[in-house]
Design a protein around this motif. Structure first.
Motif, PDB file in Angstrom:
ATOM      1  N   LEU A  39       0.831  -1.200   0.000  1.00 17.34           N
ATOM      2  CA  LEU A  39       0.000   0.000   0.000  1.00 17.34           C
ATOM      3  C   LEU A  39       0.868   1.252   0.000  1.00 17.34           C
ATOM      4  N   ASN A  40       1.899   1.254   0.834  1.00 18.93           N
ATOM      5  CA  ASN A  40       2.803   2.405   0.890  1.00 18.93           C
ATOM      6  C   ASN A  40       3.513   2.603  -0.451  1.00 18.93           C
ATOM      7  N   VAL A  41       3.967   1.492  -1.042  1.00 17.09           N
ATOM      8  CA  VAL A  41       4.647   1.572  -2.338  1.00 17.09           C
ATOM      9  C   VAL A  41       3.701   2.136  -3.391  1.00 17.09           C
ATOM     10  N   THR A  42       2.464   1.660  -3.390  1.00 17.01           N
ATOM     11  CA  THR A  42       1.482   2.113  -4.389  1.00 17.01           C
ATOM     12  C   THR A  42       1.189   3.599  -4.237  1.00 17.01           C
ATOM     13  N   LEU A  43       0.932   4.033  -3.020  1.00 15.80           N
ATOM     14  CA  LEU A  43       0.570   5.434  -2.792  1.00 15.80           C
ATOM     15  C   LEU A  43       1.718   6.377  -3.141  1.00 15.80           C
ATOM     16  N   ARG A  44       2.920   6.017  -2.757  1.00 16.67           N
ATOM     17  CA  ARG A  44       4.056   6.886  -3.055  1.00 16.67           C
ATOM     18  C   ARG A  44       4.319   6.951  -4.559  1.00 16.67           C
ATOM     19  N   THR A  45       4.141   5.825  -5.252  1.00 15.07           N
ATOM     20  CA  THR A  45       4.359   5.816  -6.698  1.00 15.07           C
ATOM     21  C   THR A  45       3.315   6.666  -7.414  1.00 15.07           C
ATOM     22  N   VAL A  46       2.071   6.511  -7.033  1.00 13.08           N
ATOM     23  CA  VAL A  46       0.994   7.308  -7.657  1.00 13.08           C
ATOM     24  C   VAL A  46       1.224   8.792  -7.410  1.00 13.08           C
ATOM     25  N   GLN A  47       1.615   9.134  -6.183  1.00 18.78           N
ATOM     26  CA  GLN A  47       1.834  10.543  -5.866  1.00 18.78           C
ATOM     27  C   GLN A  47       2.991  11.120  -6.678  1.00 18.78           C
ATOM     28  N   ALA A  48       4.069  10.329  -6.857  1.00 22.65           N
ATOM     29  CA  ALA A  48       5.202  10.801  -7.664  1.00 22.65           C
ATOM     30  C   ALA A  48       4.766  11.042  -9.104  1.00 22.65           C
ATOM     31  N   ILE A  49       3.901  10.196  -9.625  1.00 20.00           N
ATOM     32  CA  ILE A  49       3.415  10.361 -11.000  1.00 20.00           C
ATOM     33  C   ILE A  49       2.562  11.613 -11.114  1.00 20.00           C
ATOM     34  N   LEU A  50       1.670  11.814 -10.157  1.00 18.55           N
ATOM     35  CA  LEU A  50       0.802  12.997 -10.197  1.00 18.55           C
ATOM     36  C   LEU A  50       1.611  14.278 -10.047  1.00 18.55           C
ATOM     37  N   ASP A  51       2.648  14.240  -9.215  1.00 17.81           N
ATOM     38  CA  ASP A  51       3.472  15.431  -9.009  1.00 17.81           C
ATOM     39  C   ASP A  51       4.286  15.789 -10.255  1.00 17.81           C
ATOM     40  N   SER A  52       4.536  14.822 -11.121  1.00 17.48           N
ATOM     41  CA  SER A  52       5.341  15.082 -12.321  1.00 17.48           C
ATOM     42  C   SER A  52       4.545  15.799 -13.413  1.00 17.48           C
ATOM     43  N   ASN A  53       3.219  15.814 -13.264  1.00 16.66           N
ATOM     44  CA  ASN A  53       2.333  16.463 -14.246  1.00 16.66           C
ATOM     45  C   ASN A  53       2.367  15.803 -15.625  1.00 16.66           C
ATOM     46  N   ILE A  54       2.785  14.558 -15.674  1.00 13.48           N
ATOM     47  CA  ILE A  54       2.699  13.829 -16.931  1.00 13.48           C
ATOM     48  C   ILE A  54       1.234  13.547 -17.226  1.00 13.48           C
ATOM     49  N   PRO A  55       0.790  13.638 -18.463  1.00 10.37           N
ATOM     50  CA  PRO A  55      -0.608  13.311 -18.769  1.00 10.37           C
ATOM     51  C   PRO A  55      -0.936  11.893 -18.295  1.00 10.37           C
ATOM     52  N   GLN A  56      -2.033  11.761 -17.586  1.00 15.45           N
ATOM     53  CA  GLN A  56      -2.378  10.462 -17.011  1.00 15.45           C
ATOM     54  C   GLN A  56      -2.591   9.389 -18.079  1.00 15.45           C
ATOM     55  N   GLU A  57      -2.967   9.804 -19.265  1.00 15.10           N
ATOM     56  CA  GLU A  57      -3.208   8.832 -20.343  1.00 15.10           C
ATOM     57  C   GLU A  57      -1.919   8.121 -20.758  1.00 15.10           C
ATOM     58  N   GLN A  58      -0.762   8.688 -20.412  1.00 14.94           N
ATOM     59  CA  GLN A  58       0.509   8.057 -20.781  1.00 14.94           C
ATOM     60  C   GLN A  58       0.947   7.004 -19.775  1.00 14.94           C
ATOM     61  N   VAL A  59       0.219   6.883 -18.665  1.00 16.88           N
ATOM     62  CA  VAL A  59       0.581   5.917 -17.633  1.00 16.88           C
ATOM     63  C   VAL A  59      -0.227   4.642 -17.827  1.00 16.88           C
ATOM     64  N   LEU A  60       0.493   3.527 -18.078  1.00 14.54           N
ATOM     65  CA  LEU A  60      -0.143   2.209 -18.214  1.00 14.54           C
ATOM     66  C   LEU A  60       0.027   1.476 -16.889  1.00 14.54           C
ATOM     67  N   TRP A  61      -1.038   1.486 -16.083  1.00 10.66           N
ATOM     68  CA  TRP A  61      -0.934   0.952 -14.722  1.00 10.66           C
ATOM     69  C   TRP A  61      -1.113  -0.566 -14.746  1.00 10.66           C
ATOM     70  N   LEU A  62      -0.060  -1.287 -14.325  1.00 10.11           N
ATOM     71  CA  LEU A  62      -0.059  -2.743 -14.376  1.00 10.11           C
ATOM     72  C   LEU A  62      -0.300  -3.427 -13.037  1.00 10.11           C
ATOM     73  N   PRO A  63       0.217  -2.934 -11.892  1.00 10.28           N
ATOM     74  CA  PRO A  63       0.058  -3.651 -10.614  1.00 10.28           C
ATOM     75  C   PRO A  63      -1.415  -3.897 -10.296  1.00 10.28           C
ATOM     76  N   SER A  64      -1.719  -5.109  -9.872  1.00  6.58           N
ATOM     77  CA  SER A  64      -3.123  -5.481  -9.649  1.00  6.58           C
ATOM     78  C   SER A  64      -3.632  -5.112  -8.262  1.00  6.58           C
ATOM     79  N   ARG A  65      -2.729  -5.041  -7.274  1.00 12.05           N
ATOM     80  CA  ARG A  65      -3.166  -4.700  -5.920  1.00 12.05           C
ATOM     81  C   ARG A  65      -3.579  -3.235  -5.841  1.00 12.05           C
ATOM     82  N   TYR A  66      -4.655  -2.978  -5.120  1.00 13.51           N
ATOM     83  CA  TYR A  66      -5.146  -1.617  -4.865  1.00 13.51           C
ATOM     84  C   TYR A  66      -5.507  -0.886  -6.164  1.00 13.51           C
TER      85      TYR A  66
END
Length: 578
Positions: free
Chosen positions: A404-431
């Motif tokens: 959970l901690n790994v997932t939340l920190r990774t998502v937050q880093a992606i959002l902080d980078s301002n990369i368009p969300q459509e470019q993120v292909l989310w693969l991890p199945s948990r959470y």
């Protein structure tokens, strides 16, 4: 005078014989009947001599250099058939090794994990050993076939017997290892047959046809009817299996050229790891030269919460100089290091030292300097590169057991980078549900077809051997995007191209970028005509070899009867002449 001249000629021809034995007509006739004249004729050059090549062939195969060594060993024919079967087994094994080259890193990684030794390409070691065994066995079989053609005894030396048995045991151990530890690789072998089957069949037809010369020779030499029936029946069964095998051969590349699906897009597996160290910024920049549609990587969270890129979560030993910088923490898990500690590690020298893909020799000095300066990158560095080049990013999450901690920190880093969300292909199945709430525009990719269907998704990411060509076509007709990993060999890329996959994850993006079409495609009707034509031509070849051997043995039999019956000179004529 004529008689004296003839007697002098016979004296020279026969050598030092008792005078009465050759001067007496009845003694000469006895010599003729006993075969002495025949043997002397051979020695004098009127019959085939024991040539140097014949001695070498006999010596290598049986370690008997003299032609007088004609004693037959028991089961010599059985050993010949064992040699033939061993050659087939070893040729099959080398084919399995060839098909498994695509997954050689799986073998090397397994060995590295077990041995805790420096990274070594153990797969290539296995291939070299297998090639030596195959070459040895095939060469021995060639010698054996020459022995048959020259009508020499098949007395296989005990050294060859021991080596053959040892080689068979080694290959049996290899097959058992695959069955126990690497079962899925048999699917790869089956897939490879879809690309090589048509050509293996043609090679088999040629081989069976040429072997007909030796088979028919043994057939006509056999004295018992039962032996002849067994020889001919075995040859017919093998020949029928080879000649009719196209009825069982199928391939997605049997299609019309205008029906060829679009070329699969490329995803850089940890960048471009054949030309630069994996999961480094240099590697990802190199992959952009291949026009990849996405970067594939692995994300781990450092001890102080910074996402960074690293595949090995158990230890940093393989791809960094952690043994030099932190000698007491070589076996520590990757997530136990702080980001400041990770930044001090070199992530490029290992590539130049181990040369995992045998490509270092092709690099320029400038490339090598750039590689030596590589460090472990943070996730934000790759996100900035992806945003700049409008390239998607797909990754696995590894490391800390607190997912959970790994997932939340990774998502937050992606959002902080301002990369368009459509470019993120989310693969991890948990959470996944939590991720959808925090980043609703992420594109979700699934590693399970059932989960995708239950979740209403439309993107799959599976190992290349997980789907059949028919399943791929069905998914594509349902507008499902199919990405398969890890694809490194041209034959496999061609097979998946013909099957219609959307994209592949690869280490060799530079090679695939330059491919303009699959390795081969054939219209079904064209292939049908091809194999029927080849089979027909070589059936005629086999028939010709049979008739030729029958003629040789028929003439040989007549000559033997002619010689034994004294149809040229009977006893009365010989007495009168002398």
């Amino acid at each position: 005078m004529l008689c004296k001249g003839l007697k002098a000629l016979l004296r020279n021809f026969l050598g030092s014989q008792d005078a009465n034995s050759w001067m007496d007509p009845h003694g000469l006739l006895h010599l003729w009947r006993s075969g002495v004249l025949h043997e002397r004729g051979a020695e004098s050059g009127s019959m085939p001599q024991d040539s140097f090549c014949r001695k070498c062939l006999r010596g290598v195969y049986s370690c008997r250099w003299r032609s007088g060594s004609q004693n037959k060993h028991r089961c010599s024919c059985c050993w010949f058939f064992f040699l033939a079967l061993a050659c087939l087994l070893k040729a099959g094994w080398i084919y399995v090794c060839w098909a498994a080259i695509n997954d050689r890193d799986d073998v090397n990684w397994k060995a590295f994990s077990l041995l805790r030794f420096r990274w070594v390409n153990w797969f290539i070691v296995v291939v070299i050993m297998s090639s030596v065994l195959v070459s040895y066995s095939c060469l021995l079989l060639v010698f054996a076939l020459f022995q048959v053609a020259l009508r020499e005894p098949l007395n296989l030396h005990c050294t060859h017997k021991v080596l053959l048995l040892l080689a068979v045991l080694i290959i049996a151990a290899g097959v058992a290892g695959i069955c126990l530890e690497w079962k899925e690789e048999w699917l790869t072998v089956f897939m490879s047959l879809q690309m090589t089957g048509p050509f293996l069949q043609i090679g088999g037809v040629v081989s069976v046809s040429l072997l007909g010369w030796f088979v028919f020779q043994r057939f006509f030499m056999a004295r018992r009817a039962v032996s002849r029936v067994v020889i001919l029946l075995a040859y017919l069964v093998v020949g029928a299996a080879v000649f009719l095998s196209p009825l069982l051969i199928s391939s997605p590349c049997f299609l019309e050229k205008h029906n060829l699906p679009p070329k699969p897009a490329l995803i850089g597996h940890r960048g471009a790891p054949t030309m630069s160290p994996e999961n480094t910024m240099l590697s990802f920049r190199r992959s952009l030269e291949c026009d990849v549609k996405a970067f594939e990587t692995d994300v781990i969270i450092s001890q102080n919460g910074i996402p960074f890129l690293m595949h090995d979560d158990k230890s940093l030993r393989r791809t960094t100089d952690v043994s030099e910088k932190f000698p007491g923490r070589v076996e520590n898990a990757s997530h136990t290091f702080t980001w400041d500690e990770l930044k001090t590690l070199n992530a490029g020298d290992w590539f130049l030292k181990s040369d995992p893909f045998h490509t270092v020799s092709s690099l320029s000095e400038e490339d090598k300097v750039a590689i030596r300066n590589q460090t472990i990158p943070a996730l934000t560095e790759l996100l900035d590169l992806a945003k700049q080049h409008k390239t998607s990013i797909i990754f696995d999450l590894k490391g800390d057991s607190d997912e959970l901690n790994v997932t939340l920190r990774t998502v937050q880093a992606i959002l902080d980078s301002n990369i368009p969300q459509e470019q993120v292909l989310w693969l991890p199945s948990r959470y996944r549900k939590l991720v959808k709430m925090k980043a609703p525009d992420f594109k979700h990719v699934y590693a399970n077809k059932s989960l995708m269907e239950d979740d209403g998704g439309d993107q799959l990411n599976l190992k290349y051997s997980s789907l059949t060509p028919a399943e791929i076509r069905d998914l594509r007709r349902g507008n499902v995007s199919v990405n398969l990993y890890v694809v490194n060999e041209s034959w496999l890329f061609s097979l998946l191209w013909c099957s219609g996959v959307t994209s592949v994850t690869t280490n060799t993006c530079r090679h695939f970028k330059n491919m303009t079409q699959p390795a081969w495609i054939l219209a079904p009707d064209t292939y049908t005509m091809l194999w029927i034509t080849v089979d027909s031509v070589f059936l005629l070849v086999i028939l010709g070899l049979f008739l030729l051997q029958r003629r040789r043995f028929t003439r040989g039999t007549e000559s033997e009867e002619h010689r034994n019956g004294y149809s040229v000179w009977n006893e009365q004529e010989l007495d009168t002449f002398l």
